[in-house]
Structures are given as structure tokens and as C-alpha cells.
Scaffold this active site. Structure first.
Site, PDB file in Angstrom:
ATOM      1  CB  CYS A 159      58.366  66.804 -12.739  1.00 39.85           C
ATOM      2  SG  CYS A 159      56.722  66.041 -12.763  1.00 39.85           S
ATOM      3  N   PRO A 193      64.443  58.727 -15.530  1.00 43.10           N
ATOM      4  CG  PRO A 193      64.585  60.586 -14.131  1.00 43.10           C
ATOM      5  CD  PRO A 193      65.217  59.954 -15.337  1.00 43.10           C
TER       6      PRO A 193
END
Length: 323
Positions: free
Chosen positions: A94, A11
Site C-alpha cells: 500500500c 483486500p
């Protein structure tokens, strides 16, 4: 153990949108594709149809969520299942400031009990798999023991698949780009996880740029590999994935044929008001390393952004290639 995670395309925010995924699926039928990370707030308060829609050809497809509230994540996981996704993945990797301020992403590695609570809530809401994508650690909390504690705690909540980026994340002082490059890769920690947690599916992420590297990682015992930026910038690397990693006899589809197969999709999207550049920006690297690649990129970059640009721009660009 089945092969669903044997090769995954990572992703990537602003990159792996639905147009990108449709294009990638023309090159590989078996790789598991992921959406960009979508926050729970965006789905609960925004245009969920716009965020979640995809073409049926994109399967197998996973939705990646960003969030830290168990109830919100459960509600969004249910949306993912209702829309037909094959998996829902929680982002615990992240490192951007914006993500930290929302109390999700890599900073959650400091709160394994909360991540476990989130996973449990999501699993109670859906029947599709709930997976986690993490780093090997954050800041000075980067020992193997701390990583193993995190994995063990979340696994106890029912998570069976972990995608582990084999770099730690520095939450302060490094940009997201630097966090992909500066902290050293430590594959040995991910391999050790598989040895210590054999029932779990462990997928290695980080620094994989060739299929040879992917095959070596699989020989070292992990259940799968995830490739990110290389698959985006040099997408034709995906053409050998089905044969080499999934044992399928299919020959790679020629680059020009991939473009031809993309054309009807582009025409459908243009008819719905999508700008040509929104699609063609993802195919710039298709002829990477081939004669005419620079002219292909330049023509698409310059012409596809113009008002009213249509598929003739792509056909003209294809003339610059040897195919």
C-alpha cells in the site's frame, strides 16, 4: 501444490468488510477472500472483536495486517489464528501517505531484512500460513534484481507465498488511486519470479479484469491470480470461478437467487443494529450489464440509506430486474 490461492479477491480498504465477504461467498465457494488491511495499532489498542469478527461461511479467509514492528505483528497474527482465520498476510504494497507515516505498506520494500524479521516473528507465533503482498518495486528501486533480492530475503525467513502487484509504487507524487493505474503493469517480472523461485507460491495481482486473463496468467506459470476492483464492481464475475478455475461441476447461481440467499443474513444484521446501506452498498453491481441494473442501483442507493430501511427495499429493487 494445492489450489488455495488459485483465485483470490483482493483486500480493499473500505470495501472488503465482513458484509462484502459474506455476499461474495454466496457467489463463489472456493475463491480465497481477504479482509481489508487492519493495522496492528487498531487491533492492539482498539475493538479487536469488531475488527476481527466474521461469519463462518466466509472461509477460506485471510486477515491482512499493516505494521512493521515484529512483536506487534506476532501478537496480531496470534489473534488472527485464535479467531479462526486461515492465513495472515502482511501488507508491503500500500503506497498511501498515511501508511508510509506509520512505516508500513510499500515503503517496507526498501527494508527486506525488516520484513523478513516480521515474517519470522509471525511464523513463530502461529501455525497458520504467513504470506506477503507486495509491489514489484518502489520509486527508482524497480529492477528485477532488487525485487528478487526482496523475495529471496523474505523467503529465507519462511514465507512461502507472495502476492505480487505487477506495478511499482511511487511513494511521492501519486495518490493511491494513481498508483493503481499510472505505473505500467509488468507481468513478465512476476512470471520470472516463479521461474527463479519454483518452490514458492507466486500469485499475480494487478489489472486482472476477466477470467480469460486469469486463465492466461495461470498458463504462464503463476500459482494463482488476485482480482480486485472488477470483482467488487461486477461481482457476478465470481459466479464462474469455481467451475473454470477450480474444476468444480457446479452451475452458477442465478443473480436473483443470490439476493434471496442474502436476505436471512440481512435480517440478522438489521436485528443487531446494522444499517441496511452497510450491506447493500456492496451488492449494487450484482446486475452489472443486465436489464434493470441502473434502476436496481438507484433504488438501493436512494432507499437503503433511510432510517428504518429493511429487506423490503431489496425486494422492491429486485422487481426492477428481469430476474
Amino acid at each position: 501444490m494445492n489450489k488455495s490461492h488459485r483465485f483470490c479477491v483482493a483486500p480493499m480498504l473500505d470495501w472488503t468488510d465482513r458484509y462484502c465477504r459474506f455476499f461474495h461467498r454466496l457467489i463463489t465457494k472456493r475463491a480465497l477472500l481477504y479482509t481489508e488491511m487492519i493495522t496492528t495499532g487498531a487491533l492492539l489498542h482498539g475493538d479487536r472483536q469488531r475488527f476481527l469478527q466474521f461469519d463462518s461461511s466466509e472461509h477460506p479467509l485471510a486477515l491482512q495486517l499493516g505494521g512493521s514492528d515484529p512483536a506487534d505483528l506476532a501478537a496480531c497474527a496470534k489473534m488472527a489464528e485464535d479467531f479462526g482465520y486461515d492465513e495472515v498476510n502482511l501488507n508491503v504494497g500500500c503506497p498511501s501517505d498515511r501508511v508510509q507515516n506509520g512505516r508500513f505498506g510499500a515503503c517496507l520494500m526498501a527494508e527486506p531484512e525488516l520484513v523478513a524479521e516480521c515474517v519470522a516473528a509471525m511464523r513463530n507465533a502461529v501455525s497458520i500460513p504467513v504470506t506477503v503482498k507486495s509491489r514489484i518495486g518502489i520509486d527508482d528501486r524497480d529492477s528485477y534484481e532488487e525485487l528478487a533480492h526482496f523475495i529471496g530475503t523474505v523467503a529465507d525467513a519462511g514465507c512461502r507465498t507472495f502476492i505480487v502487484h505487477a506495478r511499482k509504487a511511487w511513494l511521492k507524487g501519486l495518490s493511491p488511486k494513481q498508483n493503481r493505474e499510472v505505473p505500467p503493469l509488468r507481468y513478465e517480472m512476476v512470471y520470472r519470479l516463479k521461474q527463479d523461485f519454483p518452490p514458492l507460491r507466486i500469485v499475480l495481482n494487478g489489472g486482472i479484469t476477466t477470467l480469460e486473463q486469469a486463465e492466461e496468467a495461470l498458463r504462464n506459470g503463476v500459482d494463482g491470480v488476485m482480482m480486485g476492483r472488477e470483482a467488487y464492481h461486477n461481482p457476478y464475475i465470481l459466479a464462474e470461478v469455481d467451475r473454470r478455475l477450480f474444476g468444480m461441476p457446479a452451475d452458477a447461481v442465478p443473480r436473483s437467487e443470490i439476493v434471496n440467499r442474502l436476505m436471512p443474513y440481512i435480517e440478522r444484521q438489521l436485528a443487531e443494529g446494522v444499517r441496511l446501506h452497510s450491506i447493500t452498498r456492496h451488492i449494487l453491481g450484482l446486475f452489472h450489464g443486465e436489464p434493470g441494473a441502473r434502476s436496481w442501483r438507484r433504488h438501493l442507493s436512494e432507499e437503503a440509506v433511510k432510517y428504518g430501511a429493511d429487506t423490503s427495499v431489496v425486494r422492491e429493487a429486485l422487481k426492477f430486474t428481469a430476474q
